[in-house]
Write an enzyme that holds these catalytic residues in place. Structure first.
Site, PDB file in Angstrom:
ATOM      1  N   TYR A 176      20.736  -5.768  29.014  1.00 31.79           N
ATOM      2  CA  TYR A 176      20.446  -4.790  29.673  1.00 31.79           C
ATOM      3  C   TYR A 176      19.756  -3.795  28.942  1.00 31.79           C
ATOM      4  O   TYR A 176      19.130  -4.050  27.961  1.00 31.79           O
ATOM      5  CB  TYR A 176      21.500  -4.326  30.773  1.00 31.79           C
ATOM      6  CG  TYR A 176      21.904  -5.411  31.582  1.00 31.79           C
ATOM      7  CD1 TYR A 176      21.153  -6.084  32.291  1.00 31.79           C
ATOM      8  CD2 TYR A 176      23.258  -5.451  31.648  1.00 31.79           C
ATOM      9  CE1 TYR A 176      21.646  -7.186  33.154  1.00 31.79           C
ATOM     10  CE2 TYR A 176      24.024  -6.678  32.335  1.00 31.79           C
ATOM     11  CZ  TYR A 176      23.019  -7.414  32.958  1.00 31.79           C
ATOM     12  OH  TYR A 176      23.568  -8.336  33.783  1.00 31.79           O
ATOM     13  N   TYR A 188      23.519 -16.704  45.695  1.00 31.87           N
ATOM     14  CA  TYR A 188      23.640 -15.818  44.347  1.00 31.87           C
ATOM     15  C   TYR A 188      24.984 -15.072  44.368  1.00 31.87           C
ATOM     16  O   TYR A 188      25.742 -15.280  43.240  1.00 31.87           O
ATOM     17  CB  TYR A 188      22.405 -14.889  44.349  1.00 31.87           C
ATOM     18  CG  TYR A 188      22.678 -13.698  43.283  1.00 31.87           C
ATOM     19  CD1 TYR A 188      22.383 -13.936  41.935  1.00 31.87           C
ATOM     20  CD2 TYR A 188      23.068 -12.472  43.664  1.00 31.87           C
ATOM     21  CE1 TYR A 188      22.701 -13.191  40.989  1.00 31.87           C
ATOM     22  CE2 TYR A 188      23.364 -11.364  42.743  1.00 31.87           C
ATOM     23  CZ  TYR A 188      23.196 -11.702  41.557  1.00 31.87           C
ATOM     24  OH  TYR A 188      23.097 -10.777  40.461  1.00 31.87           O
ATOM     25  N   VAL A 237      29.864  -7.979  34.948  1.00 31.19           N
ATOM     26  CA  VAL A 237      30.577  -6.488  35.529  1.00 31.19           C
ATOM     27  C   VAL A 237      32.170  -7.036  35.512  1.00 31.19           C
ATOM     28  O   VAL A 237      32.876  -6.051  35.611  1.00 31.19           O
ATOM     29  CB  VAL A 237      30.047  -6.106  36.812  1.00 31.19           C
ATOM     30  CG1 VAL A 237      28.889  -5.439  36.607  1.00 31.19           C
ATOM     31  CG2 VAL A 237      29.813  -7.402  37.857  1.00 31.19           C
ATOM     32  N   LYS A 293      23.801 -16.160  34.764  1.00 30.55           N
ATOM     33  CA  LYS A 293      22.500 -16.069  34.763  1.00 30.55           C
ATOM     34  C   LYS A 293      21.767 -16.931  33.888  1.00 30.55           C
ATOM     35  O   LYS A 293      20.793 -17.546  34.459  1.00 30.55           O
ATOM     36  CB  LYS A 293      21.992 -14.585  34.892  1.00 30.55           C
ATOM     37  CG  LYS A 293      22.503 -13.654  36.030  1.00 30.55           C
ATOM     38  CD  LYS A 293      22.167 -12.333  35.712  1.00 30.55           C
ATOM     39  CE  LYS A 293      22.510 -11.445  37.127  1.00 30.55           C
ATOM     40  NZ  LYS A 293      22.316  -9.994  36.747  1.00 30.55           N
TER      41      LYS A 293
HETATM   42  O1  DON Z   1      24.501  -8.835  41.172  1.00 33.09           O
HETATM   43  C1  DON Z   1      25.779  -8.427  41.280  1.00 33.09           C
HETATM   44  O2  DON Z   1      25.859  -7.172  41.561  1.00 33.09           O
HETATM   45  C2  DON Z   1      26.892  -8.969  40.610  1.00 33.09           C
HETATM   46  N1  DON Z   1      27.232 -10.043  41.206  1.00 33.09           N
HETATM   47  C3  DON Z   1      26.513  -9.472  39.168  1.00 33.09           C
HETATM   48  C4  DON Z   1      26.160  -8.229  38.524  1.00 33.09           C
HETATM   49  C5  DON Z   1      26.509  -8.403  37.079  1.00 33.09           C
HETATM   50  O3  DON Z   1      27.426  -9.055  36.609  1.00 33.09           O
HETATM   51  C6  DON Z   1      25.801  -7.454  36.308  1.00 33.09           C
HETATM   52  N2  DON Z   1      26.256  -7.612  35.006  1.00 33.09           N
HETATM   53  N3  DON Z   1      26.426  -6.903  34.168  1.00 33.09           N
END
Ligand code: DON
Length: 453
Positions: free
Chosen positions: A240, A188, A258, A66
Site C-alpha cells: 500500500y 470477494y 488486515v 489478492k
Molecule cells: O476488503 C477488506 O476490507 C478486507 N476483506 C481485506 C482488506 C485487507 O486485508 C487489506 N489489507 N491490509
C-alpha cells in the site's frame, strides 16, 4: 536447532515485546484477535519448512489472497485481458481507497480493494459458487492442502462491508465492473475469509518464489510468467502507501492483510510468512515489517543487491596439444597432432549459464578462437542449465564461428542447447568430452594433407 530456525526463533523472542500497532476492528470479528499472537514460517525451494512462535493459530487470509487470485485471473484470461480491467500502478493510497482511473473507472492495481474486487469478478465460472470454489481450489493448490472458510469472519465482513459495496457500485457505474455487484462482493468477502495458518502462507509465498511450482507438493500451480507478474505487482503495490519505503528497506515482493498476515517472496530462495495482528498506520503488521526488515539486512536478500561475480564459469581453456584424446594414434598421426593439435581448442564451463556467465563464456570463446579452419570443443558436461536468452546468444556466436570456417563439437550428457531456427545444428553433439576431442583430432587429421614422417 538448525540456523534458519534459530534466526526465526531469535526474531520471535526479541520482537514479541514490541507492543506498537492496533488490531483491525473495522470488521468486528477481527477485533477479537489476540495482539500477542506472533508466528513466523519459512519454506525453502527444496520444500523444507522452518517456523517459530505461534504457528497453530488459524486466521482469515484477507488481502494476502489478492496476489494469488490475480495470478488465477491472469492464468485464465491472459495478462492483456486482465490489464484492460485492472492497472498495475501503485496507488500510494490506503487499501480501501477509491483509486480509479479517471474516465474509465479502472482500478489502480489488483492489490487495493477496488482492483481485487474486479480481479475476483474476472475469474471465469458458471456461477458465484463455482467462482468461489475455483478461488478456494487455487489458494489450496498454492498452500498444498485443502483450505476452508472462517464463516464467522465471512458473516462479520459481509455485515460490515459497506465501503467495499460502495466501491463496487462506483465501479459498475463507471463501467469497470461487470456482473452482479452483490454477488461479486460476497465472493470477494468469502475469498478474504479463507482460513490459513502462517505455515500455509509460507508455502503459498514459496510457490510464487519458486516460479509457480509448489516446492512442498511438487505441483505446478501457475506458469512461471504468471508468477513473475504476481511478484512484480506485489513489489510495487503489495504494501500500500508504504510500498516505496518497503522496497527501499526490505527489497522483496510482499503482501499484507488486515488480520496480521504478511508474506514476502525471495525469488529462487524461499517464501516467508509472519502472523501478528497489530497493524501500523499503513495497515501492515508491525512485527512482520520489523522482522522482514531485519532478515533482509542479515541475509542480504534485497533484490537489487549485487549477487557477486561469477568468475568460475569457464574452468578450463586448453587445446588437444596439451590434452589430447585417449584414442590410439599411429606414429604418423601423432606427429601431425603434436604439430597441429593447438588448432583443436577445448573450453570447459560449469554451472547455470545466465546472462553474466554466458557473456564470460563467449568472451573466452572469442579469445581462444584458432585461425580458421579450427575445431572448437565446448565441454558443457558440468553446465546445469542454459537460460533462454543465453542460449540464443551462444547459438548466434557458434553460428558465426562456423561461418568463419570452424567446426564445433559440444560435449554434454544431456542436450542443453537447441539449434536456432529450423535448420540442422551447426555443431556435432557428443556425450563425452573424450569423444568430442577425438572427433576434433580426426577432423584435423582428415584435413591435413601435408606428408608426414
Ligand atoms: O476488503 C477488506 O476490507 C478486507 N476483506 C481485506 C482488506 C485487507 O486485508 C487489506 N489489507 N491490509
Amino acid at each position: 536447532m538448525d540456523p534458519v530456525t534459530t534466526s526465526l526463533a531469535e526474531l520471535h523472542d526479541r520482537l514479541s515485546s514490541l507492543a506498537d500497532g492496533e488490531v483491525a476492528d473495522y470488521i468486528p470479528q477481527l477485533a477479537s484477535a489476540d495482539p500477542r499472537t506472533f508466528g513466523l514460517a519459512l519454506v525453502s525451494m527444496s520444500g523444507n519448512r522452518y517456523h517459530a512462535g505461534d504457528t497453530d493459530d488459524l486466521f482469515s487470509i484477507q488481502s494476502v489472497s489478492k496476489p494469488f487470485v490475480y495470478a488465477l485471473a491472469v492464468s485464465e484470461l491472459g495478462p492483456a485481458a486482465v490489464a484492460r480491467r485492472v492497472g498495475a500502478e501503485p496507488s500510494g493510497e490506503a487499501f480501501n481507497a477509491i483509486s480509479l482511473e479517471q474516465g474509465t473507472g479502472r482500478p489502480a492495481n489488483p492489490m487495493v480493494n477496488a482492483g481485487a474486487i474486479v480481479t475476483t469478478s474476472l475469474v471465469p465460472a458458471a456461477d458465484a459458487s463455482d467462482r468461489f470454489e475455483r478461488i478456494r481450489a487455487c489458494l489450496s493448490a498454492f498452500a498444498g492442502r485443502s483450505l476452508d472458510v472462517d464463516e464467522d469472519v465471512y458473516r462479520s465482513e459481509a455485515a460490515s462491508g459497506d465501503r467495499n459495496r460502495a466501491l463496487a457500485y462506483l465501479m459498475r457505474g463507471a463501467g469497470s465492473l461487470a456482473g452482479d455487484v452483490d454477488e461479486t462482493v460476497r465472493t470477494y468477502f468469502r475469498q478474504c475469509s479463507i482460513r490459513v495458518g502462517v505455515a500455509d502462507l509460507a508455502v503459498m509465498a514459496a510457490t510464487l518464489a519458486n516460479g509457480g511450482v509448489n516446492p512442498v507438493t511438487g505441483d505446478r500451480v501457475i506458469a512461471e510468467p504468471v508468477a513473475v507478474r504476481a511478484l512484480a505487482v506485489m513489489a510495487t503495490c503489495g504494501m500500500y502507501d508504504s510500498a516505496g519505503e518497503w522496497l527501499l528497506r526490505v527489497g522483496l515482493p510482499a503482501k499484507s492483510g488486515v488480520s496480521g498476515g504478511l508474506i514476502a517472496c525471495s525469488p529462487a530462495r524461499f517464501g516467508i510468512a509472519v502472523h501478528s495482528p497489530p497493524l501500523d498506520r499503513a495497515g501492515n503488521p508491525v512485527r512482520g515489517v520489523v522482522a522482514l526488515t531485519e532478515l533482509s539486512e542479515r541475509f542480504a536478500l534485497h533484490l537489487m543487491h549485487q549477487p557477486g561475480r561469477h568468475i568460475a564459469t569457464v574452468t578450463e581453456v586448453t587445446t588437444a596439444l596439451d590434452h589430447p584424446s585417449y584414442r590410439a594414434r599411429t606414429p604418423a598421426q601423432r606427429a601431425v597432432l603434436d604439430r597441429e593439435g593447438h588448432r583443436v581448442v577445448i573450453i570447459r564451463a560449469q554451472g547455470a549459464l545466465e546472462f553474466t556467465e554466458t557473456e564470460h563464456l563467449l568472451h573466452a570463446l572469442r579469445q581462444s578462437e584458432p585461425s580458421p579452419p579450427g575445431w572448437i570443443v565446448l565441454d558443457l558436461d558440468r553446465v546445469t542449465r542454459i537460460a533462454l536468452g543465453s542460449a540464443t546468444m551462444l547459438g548466434a556466436v557458434l553460428a558465426d564461428l562456423v561461418a568463419a570456417g570452424h567446426e564445433i563439437a559440444i560435449a554434454a550428457r544431456e542436450p542443453l542447447l537447441d539449434p536456432i531456427g529450423d535448420g540442422p545444428a551447426p555443431w556435432t553433439a557428443f556425450v563425452s568430452r573424450d569423444e568430442a576431442v577425438a572427433w576434433g583430432e580426426d577432423r584435423l587429421l582428415a584435413t591435413t594433407t601435408e606428408p608426414t614422417g
